[in-house]
Write a protein that holds these residues in place. Structure first.
Motif, PDB file in Angstrom:
ATOM      1  N   ARG A 194      17.183 -58.709  20.878  1.00 59.18           N
ATOM      2  CA  ARG A 194      16.812 -58.032  19.472  1.00 59.18           C
ATOM      3  C   ARG A 194      16.571 -56.952  19.577  1.00 59.18           C
ATOM      4  O   ARG A 194      16.483 -55.954  18.461  1.00 59.18           O
ATOM      5  CB  ARG A 194      15.901 -59.069  18.751  1.00 59.18           C
ATOM      6  CG  ARG A 194      16.176 -60.413  18.351  1.00 59.18           C
ATOM      7  CD  ARG A 194      15.263 -61.417  17.756  1.00 59.18           C
ATOM      8  NE  ARG A 194      14.063 -61.360  18.799  1.00 59.18           N
ATOM      9  CZ  ARG A 194      13.678 -62.429  19.312  1.00 59.18           C
ATOM     10  NH1 ARG A 194      14.350 -63.554  19.103  1.00 59.18           N
ATOM     11  NH2 ARG A 194      12.860 -62.546  20.340  1.00 59.18           N
ATOM     12  N   LEU A 195      15.693 -56.285  20.524  1.00 61.14           N
ATOM     13  CA  LEU A 195      15.326 -55.021  20.845  1.00 61.14           C
ATOM     14  C   LEU A 195      16.501 -54.186  21.007  1.00 61.14           C
ATOM     15  O   LEU A 195      16.378 -52.916  21.189  1.00 61.14           O
ATOM     16  CB  LEU A 195      14.241 -54.917  21.943  1.00 61.14           C
ATOM     17  CG  LEU A 195      12.991 -55.933  21.976  1.00 61.14           C
ATOM     18  CD1 LEU A 195      11.986 -55.575  22.955  1.00 61.14           C
ATOM     19  CD2 LEU A 195      12.335 -55.187  20.302  1.00 61.14           C
ATOM     20  N   ARG A 196      17.572 -54.435  21.428  1.00 65.48           N
ATOM     21  CA  ARG A 196      18.673 -53.701  21.762  1.00 65.48           C
ATOM     22  C   ARG A 196      19.489 -53.496  20.454  1.00 65.48           C
ATOM     23  O   ARG A 196      20.747 -52.543  20.321  1.00 65.48           O
ATOM     24  CB  ARG A 196      19.674 -54.204  22.755  1.00 65.48           C
ATOM     25  CG  ARG A 196      19.150 -54.179  24.221  1.00 65.48           C
ATOM     26  CD  ARG A 196      19.925 -54.528  25.286  1.00 65.48           C
ATOM     27  NE  ARG A 196      20.604 -56.004  25.332  1.00 65.48           N
ATOM     28  CZ  ARG A 196      19.911 -57.018  25.681  1.00 65.48           C
ATOM     29  NH1 ARG A 196      18.893 -57.039  26.485  1.00 65.48           N
ATOM     30  NH2 ARG A 196      20.460 -58.225  25.592  1.00 65.48           N
ATOM     31  N   ASP A 197      19.195 -53.962  19.247  1.00 67.45           N
ATOM     32  CA  ASP A 197      20.176 -53.932  18.089  1.00 67.45           C
ATOM     33  C   ASP A 197      19.660 -52.613  17.387  1.00 67.45           C
ATOM     34  O   ASP A 197      18.809 -52.582  16.722  1.00 67.45           O
ATOM     35  CB  ASP A 197      19.774 -55.094  17.115  1.00 67.45           C
ATOM     36  CG  ASP A 197      20.316 -54.916  15.862  1.00 67.45           C
ATOM     37  OD1 ASP A 197      20.872 -54.158  15.483  1.00 67.45           O
ATOM     38  OD2 ASP A 197      20.617 -56.183  15.329  1.00 67.45           O
ATOM     39  N   THR A 198      20.529 -51.757  17.409  1.00 65.12           N
ATOM     40  CA  THR A 198      20.337 -50.284  16.641  1.00 65.12           C
ATOM     41  C   THR A 198      20.323 -50.426  15.280  1.00 65.12           C
ATOM     42  O   THR A 198      19.428 -49.583  14.727  1.00 65.12           O
ATOM     43  CB  THR A 198      21.221 -49.340  17.042  1.00 65.12           C
ATOM     44  OG1 THR A 198      22.535 -49.996  16.618  1.00 65.12           O
ATOM     45  CG2 THR A 198      21.412 -49.024  18.651  1.00 65.12           C
ATOM     46  N   THR A 199      20.753 -51.169  14.496  1.00 65.18           N
ATOM     47  CA  THR A 199      20.805 -51.490  13.174  1.00 65.18           C
ATOM     48  C   THR A 199      19.008 -51.950  12.840  1.00 65.18           C
ATOM     49  O   THR A 199      18.343 -51.397  11.895  1.00 65.18           O
ATOM     50  CB  THR A 199      21.558 -52.389  12.565  1.00 65.18           C
ATOM     51  OG1 THR A 199      22.897 -51.798  13.013  1.00 65.18           O
ATOM     52  CG2 THR A 199      21.307 -52.496  11.118  1.00 65.18           C
ATOM     53  N   ALA A 200      18.614 -52.699  13.411  1.00 68.29           N
ATOM     54  CA  ALA A 200      17.570 -53.362  13.219  1.00 68.29           C
ATOM     55  C   ALA A 200      16.325 -52.267  13.855  1.00 68.29           C
ATOM     56  O   ALA A 200      15.176 -52.433  12.975  1.00 68.29           O
ATOM     57  CB  ALA A 200      17.281 -54.915  14.138  1.00 68.29           C
ATOM     58  N   ALA A 201      16.609 -51.629  14.830  1.00 63.06           N
ATOM     59  CA  ALA A 201      15.651 -50.569  15.111  1.00 63.06           C
ATOM     60  C   ALA A 201      15.507 -49.486  14.087  1.00 63.06           C
ATOM     61  O   ALA A 201      14.412 -49.085  13.870  1.00 63.06           O
ATOM     62  CB  ALA A 201      16.140 -49.811  16.488  1.00 63.06           C
ATOM     63  N   GLN A 202      16.560 -49.005  13.431  1.00 65.59           N
ATOM     64  CA  GLN A 202      16.566 -48.084  12.456  1.00 65.59           C
ATOM     65  C   GLN A 202      15.941 -48.755  11.210  1.00 65.59           C
ATOM     66  O   GLN A 202      15.009 -47.812  10.584  1.00 65.59           O
ATOM     67  CB  GLN A 202      17.849 -47.616  12.019  1.00 65.59           C
ATOM     68  CG  GLN A 202      18.677 -46.823  13.242  1.00 65.59           C
ATOM     69  CD  GLN A 202      20.006 -46.650  12.809  1.00 65.59           C
ATOM     70  OE1 GLN A 202      20.720 -47.227  11.972  1.00 65.59           O
ATOM     71  NE2 GLN A 202      20.747 -45.891  13.822  1.00 65.59           N
ATOM     72  N   ARG A 203      15.857 -49.649  11.004  1.00 69.11           N
ATOM     73  CA  ARG A 203      15.255 -50.449   9.830  1.00 69.11           C
ATOM     74  C   ARG A 203      13.748 -50.338  10.145  1.00 69.11           C
ATOM     75  O   ARG A 203      13.004 -50.056   9.406  1.00 69.11           O
ATOM     76  CB  ARG A 203      15.744 -51.916   9.483  1.00 69.11           C
ATOM     77  CG  ARG A 203      15.079 -52.509   8.429  1.00 69.11           C
ATOM     78  CD  ARG A 203      15.949 -53.797   8.231  1.00 69.11           C
ATOM     79  NE  ARG A 203      15.004 -54.798   7.312  1.00 69.11           N
ATOM     80  CZ  ARG A 203      14.309 -55.821   8.182  1.00 69.11           C
ATOM     81  NH1 ARG A 203      14.312 -55.924   9.194  1.00 69.11           N
ATOM     82  NH2 ARG A 203      13.703 -56.595   7.248  1.00 69.11           N
ATOM     83  N   ILE A 204      13.295 -50.939  11.249  1.00 66.62           N
ATOM     84  CA  ILE A 204      12.050 -50.974  11.718  1.00 66.62           C
ATOM     85  C   ILE A 204      11.438 -49.475  11.599  1.00 66.62           C
ATOM     86  O   ILE A 204      10.357 -49.339  11.309  1.00 66.62           O
ATOM     87  CB  ILE A 204      11.807 -51.756  13.093  1.00 66.62           C
ATOM     88  CG1 ILE A 204      12.013 -53.141  12.954  1.00 66.62           C
ATOM     89  CG2 ILE A 204      10.263 -51.549  13.684  1.00 66.62           C
ATOM     90  CD1 ILE A 204      12.267 -53.918  14.225  1.00 66.62           C
TER      91      ILE A 204
END
Length: 72
Positions: free
Chosen positions: A47-57
């Motif tokens: 989950r920490l390697r998901d760039t879309t989620a990282a941008q959202r966070i």
């Protein structure tokens, strides 16, 4: 879950001050199920390697705190 307030701070302290710290890495406790113990570098959870989620966070964090992160 295990340990003390002081020992819970150690992974963050290691990440911020150790000359062996690596950008983009995860530092956390090396004990049983990573719930306690001395700090060590660990593999990133998927989950920490998901760039879309990282941008959202990142966007949510900036909005909630009113502080922008430096642009790469």
């Amino acid at each position: 879950m295990f340990g003390t307030v002081e020992s819970a701070q150690l992974p963050a302290l290691m990440a911020a001050t150790s000359p062996e710290a690596v950008g983009g890495a995860l530092d956390g406790p090396r004990g049983f199920r990573h719930l306690g113990g001395p700090p060590t570098q660990q593999p990133l959870y998927s989950r920490l390697r998901d760039t879309t989620a990282a941008q959202r966070i990142r966007a949510i964090s900036e909005d909630l705190t009113g502080v922008g992160f430096p642009q790469n």
